[in-house]
Enzyme design. Structure first.
Site, PDB file in Angstrom:
ATOM      1  CB  CYS A  75       1.488 -20.925  34.419  1.00  0.00           C
ATOM      2  SG  CYS A  75       1.171 -19.778  33.065  1.00  0.00           S
ATOM      3  CB  CYS A  89      -6.054 -22.183  30.385  1.00  0.00           C
ATOM      4  SG  CYS A  89      -5.386 -21.091  31.651  1.00  0.00           S
ATOM      5  CB  CYS A 103       0.838 -25.461  34.257  1.00  0.00           C
ATOM      6  SG  CYS A 103      -0.903 -25.027  34.234  1.00  0.00           S
ATOM      7  CB  CYS A 129       1.675 -23.151  25.109  1.00  0.00           C
ATOM      8  SG  CYS A 129       1.427 -23.261  26.868  1.00  0.00           S
TER       9      CYS A 129
HETATM   10 FE1  SF4 Z   1      -3.104 -21.634  31.797  1.00  0.00          FE
HETATM   11 FE2  SF4 Z   1      -1.359 -23.447  32.708  1.00  0.00          FE
HETATM   12 FE3  SF4 Z   1      -1.289 -22.661  30.105  1.00  0.00          FE
HETATM   13 FE4  SF4 Z   1      -0.518 -21.022  32.108  1.00  0.00          FE
HETATM   14  S1  SF4 Z   1       0.477 -22.955  31.433  1.00  0.00           S
HETATM   15  S2  SF4 Z   1      -1.778 -20.460  30.372  1.00  0.00           S
HETATM   16  S3  SF4 Z   1      -2.009 -21.540  33.737  1.00  0.00           S
HETATM   17  S4  SF4 Z   1      -2.922 -23.809  31.176  1.00  0.00           S
END
Ligand code: SF4
Length: 254
Positions: free
Chosen positions: A199, A118, A202, A227
């Site tokens: 986000c 994601c 999260c 990330c």
């Molecule tokens: Fe996806 Fe969560 Fe990463 Fe945002 S923080 S891109 S919703 S996994």
């Protein structure tokens, strides 16, 4: 060709203050430089510093499609306060559709590899696409933030582009002082107990004294809380991520 300056100049830039580094970068790169920010405290210090030097500074943010409403309010605040346009970088619609069709909208809660998928589709790949048009970009990373950032330099060469981290040697206290002195607008979620903001599904508020990033992907016990933009996931997850990502890209092509 690498955007990295020659070694003597590099050393000089490494010793320079945040203001000096931004001044040099804005004069040197102009419109081919952008601040990439999610409007957290450090990013706001960078925006404030840069807007004092040039009202034409480019500000980029990743609009993942899952941001909290408060972040959109913050973008409006930044536009009004500084008179800068904020470029909202969106993920590829076909990639998001293929991912959600295969794994559902809340795939990130199920396993680390799906969470990384994601983040790849909604953050990493859009960032890579937008960086292609730039020669340099600015972040609010600080060495003190966590172990994975302890070696961050103020000037880094990332695939031939200059990545500037003007606050690399700042402490949290310096950030707070700057914000107070210059009345820099703060993201509304700080007042609700958030210390790191990403986000909506999260990110959550943390208890006083908790690690700043404890509220990010809190359901993951040992996974690295990044990330993949600044820090690669562990080898196993990355291999699975590659498989998952290829499935999505194939579905998009079909
Ligand atoms: Fe996806 Fe969560 Fe990463 Fe945002 S923080 S891109 S919703 S996994």
């Amino acid at each position: 060709m690498s955007a990295l300056p020659q070694s003597r100049q590099l050393e000089r830039l490494e010793q320079s203050s945040a203001e000096e580094l931004l001044e040099w970068a804005l004069a040197h790169f102009g419109g081919s430089l952008a601040i990439v920010t999610a409007f957290q405290a450090e990013g706001m210090v960078i925006v404030d510093l840069a807007a004092r030097i040039s009202p034409h500074v480019r500000v980029l943010t990743l609009d993942t499609g899952r941001l909290p409403e408060e972040t959109y309010r913050m973008i409006e605040t930044v536009r009004e306060r500084y008179g800068v346009g904020v470029e909202m970088v969106a993920p590829d619609t076909a990639e998001v559709e293929a991912m959600v069709a295969r794994h559902g909208p809340n795939l990130f809660y199920r396993e680390v590899a799906l969470r990384n998928l994601c983040c790849q589709i909604r953050k990493v790949r859009p960032l890579e696409r937008s960086l292609r048009g730039l020669r340099a970009w600015v972040t609010g990373l600080r060495r003190e933030q966590n172990e994975s950032r302890a070696d961050v330099r103020k000037v880094e060469d990332v695939d031939g582009k200059l990545k500037l981290n003007p606050l690399a040697d700042w402490t949290a206290g310096q950030v707070s002082d700057y914000i107070r002195r210059h009345n820099v607008p703060m993201h509304p979620l700080y007042a609700a107990g958030y210390r790191s903001i990403g986000c909506a599904p999260c990110t959550r508020a943390v208890n006083p004294g908790d690690d700043a990033r404890a509220g990010r992907w809190w359901w993951e016990q040992d996974a690295a809380k990044e990330c993949g933009i600044h820090f690669a996931p562990d080898g196993k997850a990355e291999r699975k991520l590659d498989v998952l990502l290829n499935e999505i890209l194939e579905a998009k092509r079909a």
